[in-house]
Design a protein around this motif. Structure first.
Motif, PDB file in Angstrom:
ATOM      1  N   ILE A  35      37.916  15.097-109.929  1.00 59.65           N
ATOM      2  CA  ILE A  35      38.613  14.854-111.190  1.00 59.65           C
ATOM      3  C   ILE A  35      40.083  14.600-110.884  1.00 59.65           C
ATOM      4  CG2 ILE A  35      39.184  15.754-113.472  1.00 59.65           C
ATOM      5  CD1 ILE A  35      36.822  17.656-113.255  1.00 59.65           C
ATOM      6  N   ASP A  36      40.616  13.500-111.388  1.00 61.32           N
ATOM      7  CA  ASP A  36      42.038  13.226-111.211  1.00 61.32           C
ATOM      8  C   ASP A  36      42.847  14.314-111.921  1.00 61.32           C
ATOM      9  OD1 ASP A  36      44.741  11.974-112.145  1.00 61.32           O
ATOM     10  OD2 ASP A  36      44.027  10.636-110.563  1.00 61.32           O
ATOM     11  N   LEU A  37      43.775  14.920-111.201  1.00 60.17           N
ATOM     12  CA  LEU A  37      44.501  16.060-111.743  1.00 60.17           C
ATOM     13  C   LEU A  37      45.412  15.694-112.909  1.00 60.17           C
ATOM     14  CD1 LEU A  37      45.431  18.069-108.518  1.00 60.17           C
ATOM     15  CD2 LEU A  37      43.454  18.316-110.014  1.00 60.17           C
ATOM     16  N   VAL A  38      45.832  14.434-112.982  1.00 60.64           N
ATOM     17  CA  VAL A  38      46.744  14.029-114.048  1.00 60.64           C
ATOM     18  C   VAL A  38      46.019  13.301-115.170  1.00 60.64           C
ATOM     19  CG1 VAL A  38      48.794  12.661-114.624  1.00 60.64           C
ATOM     20  CG2 VAL A  38      48.699  13.926-112.471  1.00 60.64           C
ATOM     21  N   THR A  39      45.112  12.399-114.827  1.00 58.56           N
ATOM     22  CA  THR A  39      44.493  11.542-115.842  1.00 58.56           C
ATOM     23  C   THR A  39      43.025  11.854-116.100  1.00 58.56           C
ATOM     24  OG1 THR A  39      43.891   9.859-114.206  1.00 58.56           O
ATOM     25  CG2 THR A  39      46.065   9.671-115.243  1.00 58.56           C
ATOM     26  N   GLY A  40      42.412  12.738-115.338  1.00 56.77           N
ATOM     27  CA  GLY A  40      40.999  13.050-115.527  1.00 56.77           C
ATOM     28  C   GLY A  40      40.707  13.487-116.955  1.00 56.77           C
ATOM     29  N   GLU A  41      39.696  12.865-117.589  1.00 58.58           N
ATOM     30  CA  GLU A  41      39.423  13.080-119.016  1.00 58.58           C
ATOM     31  C   GLU A  41      38.583  14.323-119.247  1.00 58.58           C
ATOM     32  OE1 GLU A  41      36.619  11.437-122.336  1.00 58.58           O
ATOM     33  OE2 GLU A  41      37.717   9.740-121.473  1.00 58.58           O
ATOM     34  N   VAL A  42      39.250  15.454-119.214  1.00 60.61           N
ATOM     35  CA  VAL A  42      38.570  16.710-119.526  1.00 60.61           C
ATOM     36  C   VAL A  42      39.624  17.719-119.972  1.00 60.61           C
ATOM     37  CG1 VAL A  42      38.679  17.587-117.144  1.00 60.61           C
ATOM     38  CG2 VAL A  42      36.897  18.434-118.697  1.00 60.61           C
ATOM     39  N   GLY A  43      39.262  18.512-120.958  1.00 59.55           N
ATOM     40  CA  GLY A  43      40.155  19.532-121.491  1.00 59.55           C
ATOM     41  C   GLY A  43      39.361  20.499-122.339  1.00 59.55           C
ATOM     42  N   LEU A  44      40.019  21.176-123.277  1.00 57.87           N
ATOM     43  CA  LEU A  44      39.311  22.121-124.143  1.00 57.87           C
ATOM     44  C   LEU A  44      40.194  22.482-125.332  1.00 57.87           C
ATOM     45  CD1 LEU A  44      36.572  23.655-124.195  1.00 57.87           C
ATOM     46  CD2 LEU A  44      37.790  25.634-123.288  1.00 57.87           C
ATOM     47  N   HIS A  45      39.601  22.466-126.527  1.00 51.33           N
ATOM     48  CA  HIS A  45      40.262  22.952-127.731  1.00 51.33           C
ATOM     49  C   HIS A  45      39.844  24.395-128.004  1.00 51.33           C
ATOM     50  CE1 HIS A  45      42.547  19.856-129.813  1.00 51.33           C
ATOM     51  NE2 HIS A  45      42.554  20.602-130.886  1.00 51.33           N
ATOM     52  N   ALA A  46      38.590  24.710-127.682  1.00 54.70           N
ATOM     53  CA  ALA A  46      38.029  26.023-127.987  1.00 54.70           C
ATOM     54  C   ALA A  46      38.634  27.083-127.074  1.00 54.70           C
ATOM     55  CB  ALA A  46      36.509  25.984-127.821  1.00 54.70           C
ATOM     56  N   THR A  47      38.291  28.319-127.358  1.00 52.05           N
ATOM     57  CA  THR A  47      38.798  29.422-126.543  1.00 52.05           C
ATOM     58  C   THR A  47      37.811  29.741-125.429  1.00 52.05           C
ATOM     59  OG1 THR A  47      37.705  31.293-127.637  1.00 52.05           O
ATOM     60  CG2 THR A  47      39.634  30.375-128.721  1.00 52.05           C
ATOM     61  N   PRO A  48      38.296  30.305-124.326  1.00 47.14           N
ATOM     62  CA  PRO A  48      37.348  30.925-123.392  1.00 47.14           C
ATOM     63  C   PRO A  48      36.754  32.163-124.050  1.00 47.14           C
ATOM     64  CG  PRO A  48      39.604  31.393-122.721  1.00 47.14           C
ATOM     65  CD  PRO A  48      39.694  30.485-123.920  1.00 47.14           C
ATOM     66  N   ILE A  49      35.702  32.703-123.469  1.00 50.25           N
ATOM     67  CA  ILE A  49      35.125  33.947-123.978  1.00 50.25           C
ATOM     68  C   ILE A  49      34.916  34.879-122.791  1.00 50.25           C
ATOM     69  CG2 ILE A  49      32.702  33.154-123.837  1.00 50.25           C
ATOM     70  CD1 ILE A  49      32.261  34.691-126.517  1.00 50.25           C
ATOM     71  N   VAL A  50      35.197  36.169-122.995  1.00 49.21           N
ATOM     72  CA  VAL A  50      35.104  37.158-121.920  1.00 49.21           C
ATOM     73  C   VAL A  50      34.025  38.169-122.270  1.00 49.21           C
ATOM     74  CG1 VAL A  50      36.291  38.924-120.590  1.00 49.21           C
ATOM     75  CG2 VAL A  50      37.541  36.900-121.344  1.00 49.21           C
ATOM     76  N   ALA A  51      33.099  38.384-121.332  1.00 46.24           N
ATOM     77  CA  ALA A  51      32.056  39.395-121.481  1.00 46.24           C
ATOM     78  C   ALA A  51      31.936  40.149-120.167  1.00 46.24           C
ATOM     79  CB  ALA A  51      30.721  38.753-121.844  1.00 46.24           C
ATOM     80  N   LYS A  52      32.063  41.461-120.244  1.00 47.62           N
ATOM     81  CA  LYS A  52      32.070  42.305-119.050  1.00 47.62           C
ATOM     82  C   LYS A  52      33.130  41.792-118.084  1.00 47.62           C
ATOM     83  CE  LYS A  52      27.423  44.089-119.692  1.00 47.62           C
ATOM     84  NZ  LYS A  52      26.060  44.278-119.146  1.00 47.62           N
ATOM     85  N   ASN A  53      32.747  41.349-116.891  1.00 45.37           N
ATOM     86  CA  ASN A  53      33.740  40.916-115.905  1.00 45.37           C
ATOM     87  C   ASN A  53      33.853  39.408-115.798  1.00 45.37           C
ATOM     88  OD1 ASN A  53      31.085  40.765-114.772  1.00 45.37           O
ATOM     89  ND2 ASN A  53      32.002  40.441-112.761  1.00 45.37           N
ATOM     90  N   VAL A  54      33.258  38.686-116.751  1.00 51.10           N
ATOM     91  CA  VAL A  54      33.157  37.229-116.630  1.00 51.10           C
ATOM     92  C   VAL A  54      33.902  36.546-117.768  1.00 51.10           C
ATOM     93  CG1 VAL A  54      31.585  35.260-116.385  1.00 51.10           C
ATOM     94  CG2 VAL A  54      30.879  37.526-115.581  1.00 51.10           C
ATOM     95  N   VAL A  55      34.734  35.553-117.425  1.00 45.59           N
ATOM     96  CA  VAL A  55      35.346  34.698-118.437  1.00 45.59           C
ATOM     97  C   VAL A  55      34.682  33.332-118.325  1.00 45.59           C
ATOM     98  CG1 VAL A  55      37.291  34.207-116.869  1.00 45.59           C
ATOM     99  CG2 VAL A  55      37.472  33.632-119.286  1.00 45.59           C
ATOM    100  N   ILE A  56      34.158  32.838-119.451  1.00 44.14           N
ATOM    101  CA  ILE A  56      33.360  31.605-119.463  1.00 44.14           C
ATOM    102  C   ILE A  56      34.175  30.510-120.133  1.00 44.14           C
ATOM    103  CG2 ILE A  56      31.173  30.550-120.158  1.00 44.14           C
ATOM    104  CD1 ILE A  56      30.912  34.078-120.471  1.00 44.14           C
ATOM    105  N   VAL A  57      34.184  29.314-119.505  1.00 40.98           N
ATOM    106  CA  VAL A  57      35.006  28.205-119.974  1.00 40.98           C
ATOM    107  C   VAL A  57      34.144  26.958-120.118  1.00 40.98           C
ATOM    108  CG1 VAL A  57      37.013  26.758-119.498  1.00 40.98           C
ATOM    109  CG2 VAL A  57      37.029  29.174-118.837  1.00 40.98           C
ATOM    110  N   GLY A  58      34.257  26.275-121.248  1.00 38.36           N
ATOM    111  CA  GLY A  58      33.554  25.024-121.493  1.00 38.36           C
ATOM    112  C   GLY A  58      34.416  23.823-121.150  1.00 38.36           C
ATOM    113  N   ALA A  59      34.060  22.665-121.723  1.00 36.63           N
ATOM    114  CA  ALA A  59      34.770  21.425-121.423  1.00 36.63           C
ATOM    115  C   ALA A  59      34.657  20.478-122.604  1.00 36.63           C
ATOM    116  CB  ALA A  59      34.189  20.761-120.163  1.00 36.63           C
ATOM    117  N   ALA A  60      35.715  19.675-122.815  1.00 33.75           N
ATOM    118  CA  ALA A  60      35.740  18.704-123.902  1.00 33.75           C
ATOM    119  C   ALA A  60      36.358  17.408-123.406  1.00 33.75           C
ATOM    120  CB  ALA A  60      36.526  19.255-125.091  1.00 33.75           C
ATOM    121  N   HIS A  61      36.132  16.335-124.169  1.00 34.93           N
ATOM    122  CA  HIS A  61      36.571  15.009-123.756  1.00 34.93           C
ATOM    123  C   HIS A  61      37.164  14.275-124.954  1.00 34.93           C
ATOM    124  CE1 HIS A  61      33.286  16.323-121.112  1.00 34.93           C
ATOM    125  NE2 HIS A  61      33.885  15.639-120.155  1.00 34.93           N
TER     126      HIS A  61
END
Length: 686
Positions: free
Chosen positions: A191-217
């Protein structure tokens, strides 16, 4: 002596039965969805099960209309320009509110009793932030504690995961590199660090010791290419930021579902991210992922096949990310019906049997309900034939899944009987307006746009219709889901790209004879003379009205209460006052038009006795002021029991908390002419 022994024996039996009953009760309560705890609001949707429920009842039907503004927080200075699309929901923990705000997506900590700013964190990402597909403040953040340490975590517009000390706002040095995990790295793709088309509007979610992250375009009506970044989902160690697992939403060779991607289309197709909120059952150790569709919202000819895990609800293991079950809600999507919001965890009684269920609201206005332990539908979901289109090169699924319960909770399809009928004359005019368009039931496919033929397909609910990113709420006491939805139309016409530079797709969304406009990031500032092609939501109504009136019958916005034990409606009401352009329309002069509700993207809050939801859009309020109303309904009947004025529409979902013996309701408001603001309400002093 025998009598005494008998007495002791009976007492022993009674005590044993009490202990057994207490144990059974405790076991029964473990893992049961009960909403927020202790008057707090520790997760974006209240709890990890996304119930948006609080048992607080200080604010009730008798006093809701007496609410007063406790404090306001304006976000204008938290970025290079004001924000007019503020979608955040704050968290409340230990007397503090945490939320993202401003056009640079700053994180702020506020005193929950006064709104006073305690600390602020902001990261200037330069060109990387400017190129992000999802701009503005996003929807919030996540909170984690082990009882000693406290952290808040959020994703920047440029797709970085940052962990902050909740007490100071300082990045946690032991997390990632100086508090930051670069989400464009270690993603099993380049993924291009500057122009790569990926981001996120939503929040991460944390359960126990894990933080889960999605992806948006970027919105996918007119992609530049059939190739795109893949929206994989990852779990990270909440202490160190180390990647624990990755789930490939588009399978790789050897993985489950690869055969659903014909002609090796898995190798280049992208998207299929989780841009909405994620839910978790910590007791089952399962994460529930609402996955969007693959590249090309309205044309899928470059990705033949059903295309798992596009538009599927997927359960993965919390600690490993391994797939446990999935259900595809739309096969080979070409309607942008991607799953937009958090699935709701609910424990319900079906035919005398307690079931750990999960309920997924959708854009298509179906509530899909499953046993969340194994993915089996609670009520039958039938594969039914759907219309086949005639777009060259397209691959069509012959069937789509239709839930048999609950019934659809908003309009589906565009048919003559769906059209405006305030008067016979208006209905006849509507029939003439749609004569150039293809009509049909839900899942009627897009059309090639021809000025001298069919201009497009009219689809309802459409990409903005039904339920969108705010999702619903759940009352664990009455086993009821409350969901807002809007009746809307998408205009789905397809055209060949005018040049290869516009797109290498065979078809993109557009109208014959209209030049495609530039693709824009969600939240980008307005441009002069925009051309509505390839935009979010399939172009909306695109100016299709009848004498300035909406093409469809009202209600335009509604709240539905769904009995989850029976799969039936408890009640359904029009939510929101009739819009000014309808109420004051000359074509309706002399007619008594019942409240129509207002369209928008809204999420309800449920408390001990109330369902609370603000209006979308500006209108003339009962006092004559421009603004919107925050309304409360009796949760058992749907009767409106109170309302209070807001200077601007609800743009983020409301939350509630108890502090120093006082209950607060806080929500984000914003809109044209009114920049981002958090408003807190509470009752006046006794």
């Amino acid at each position: 002596m025998n009598t005494l022994r008998r007495w002791f024996l009976l007492k022993w039996i009674a005590l044993t039965l009490c202990l057994v009953a207490a144990t059974i009760s405790a076991l029964a309560q473990s893992g049961v969805q009960a909403g927020t705890k202790n008057g707090e609001w520790r997760s974006y949707a209240g709890d990890l099960g996304s119930t948006r429920y609080s048992a607080l009842e200080q604010i009730n039907a008798s006093n809701f209309s007496k609410l007063e503004v406790a404090w306001r927080f304006k976000a204008d200075s938290l970025g290079p320009r004001p924000e007019y699309q503020y979608e955040g929901t704050p968290l409340f923990v230990h007397g503090m509110l945490f939320v993202t705000a401003g056009t640079r997506r700053a994180v702020v900590a506020l005193d929950a009793s006064t709104g006073e700013l305690r600390w602020m964190h902001s990261l200037d990402e330069g060109k990387r932030g400017e190129n992000a597909p999802r701009l503005l403040s996003g929807r919030g953040l996540a909170y984690w504690t082990d009882g000693k340490e406290e952290r808040v975590l959020y994703v920047t517009p440029g797709y970085r995961l940052i962990a902050l000390d909740a007490k100071t706002g300082v990045p946690v040095p032991s997390f990632g590199k100086a508090g930051i995990v670069d989400l464009k790295l270690d993603d099993d793709q380049e993924i291009d660090l500057v122009t790569g088309e990926v981001g996120l509007h939503a929040t991460p979610i944390v359960a126990k010791n894990v933080v889960i992250v999605g992806a948006a375009h970027l919105s996918g009506g007119a992609p530049m290419s059939k190739n795109n970044v893949k929206g994989y989902v990852r779990g990270f160690d909440v202490r160190t930021g180390k990647r624990l697992w990755i789930f490939h939403t588009i399978p790789k060779p050897g993985e489950y579902g690869i055969e659903t991607w014909q002609n090796d289309s898995w190798s280049y197709t992208g998207n299929t991210g989780v841009w909405g909120q994620i839910s978790v059952d910590e007791d089952l150790g399962l994460v529930y992922l609402p996955v969007e569709l693959p590249t090309g919202d309205y044309y899928g000819g470059h990705r033949p096949g059903n295309g798992l895990f596009g538009e599927s609800l997927v359960a993965v293991d919390l600690q490993t990310g391994k797939r446990k079950w999935h259900y595809q809600l739309v096969h080979h999507g070409i309607w942008d019906m991607d799953i937009p919001c958090a699935p709701i965890l609910c424990d319900i009684n079906v035919n005398g049997r307690m079931v750990k269920a999960i309920a997924q609201p959708t854009k298509q206005a179906f509530l899909y309900v499953f046993d969340r332990t194994n993915g089996q539908p609670i009520w039958p979901i039938e594969e039914r034939p759907v219309p086949k289109g005639d777009v060259p090169g397209e691959w069509y699924s012959p069937t789509q899944p239709f839930p048999t319960k609950p019934p659809a909770y908003d309009n589906q399809g565009v048919l003559p009987e769906s059209l405006i009928d305030f008067t016979p004359e208006l209905h006849e005019q509507a029939l003439k307006v749609v004569a150039k368009y293809r009509l049909g039931p839900v899942f009627t496919p897009p059309s090639v746009s021809k000025a001298d033929g069919t201009l497009a397909t009219l689809v309802s609910p459409g990409a903005q219709g039904g339920t969108n990113w705010p999702g619903g709420s759940y009352d664990p006491e009455t086993h009821t889901v409350y969901v807002f939805s809007q009746s809307a139309i998408a205009v789905l016409g397809l055209i060949p790209p005018p040049t290869p530079q516009v797109s290498d797709m065979n078809f993109i969304q557009g109208t014959d004879g209209v030049k495609p406009g530039p693709r824009r990031a969600m939240g980008a500032p307005p441009v002069a003379d925009p051309t509505p092609v390839g935009g979010r939501g399939g172009g909306g109504l695109a100016g299709i009205t009848v004498q300035g009136l909406p093409l469809l019958k009202p209600p335009y916005g509604r709240i539905t209460a769904i009995d989850m034990d029976k799969g039936e409606f408890r009640w359904q009401i029009a939510h929101g006052e009739t819009p000014d352009n309808v109420r004051n329309n000359p074509a309706l002069k002399g007619l008594n038009i019942p409240r129509t509700g207002r369209p928008g993207l809204l999420g309800p809050l449920t408390t001990k006795t109330l369902v609370i939801c603000g209006e979308a859009g500006f209108a003339t309020t009962p006092s004559g002021a421009r603004g919107a109303m925050l309304r409360a309904y009796d949760k058992m009947t749907g009767k409106e029991v109170g309302s209070v004025y807001m200077a601007a529409p609800q743009s983020g979902s409301p939350m509630t908390y108890m502090l120093n013996g006082e209950q607060y309701i806080v929500l984000a408001i914003s809109g044209a002419g009114h920049s981002a603001e958090l408003v807190a309400y509470k009752l006046p002093p006794a």
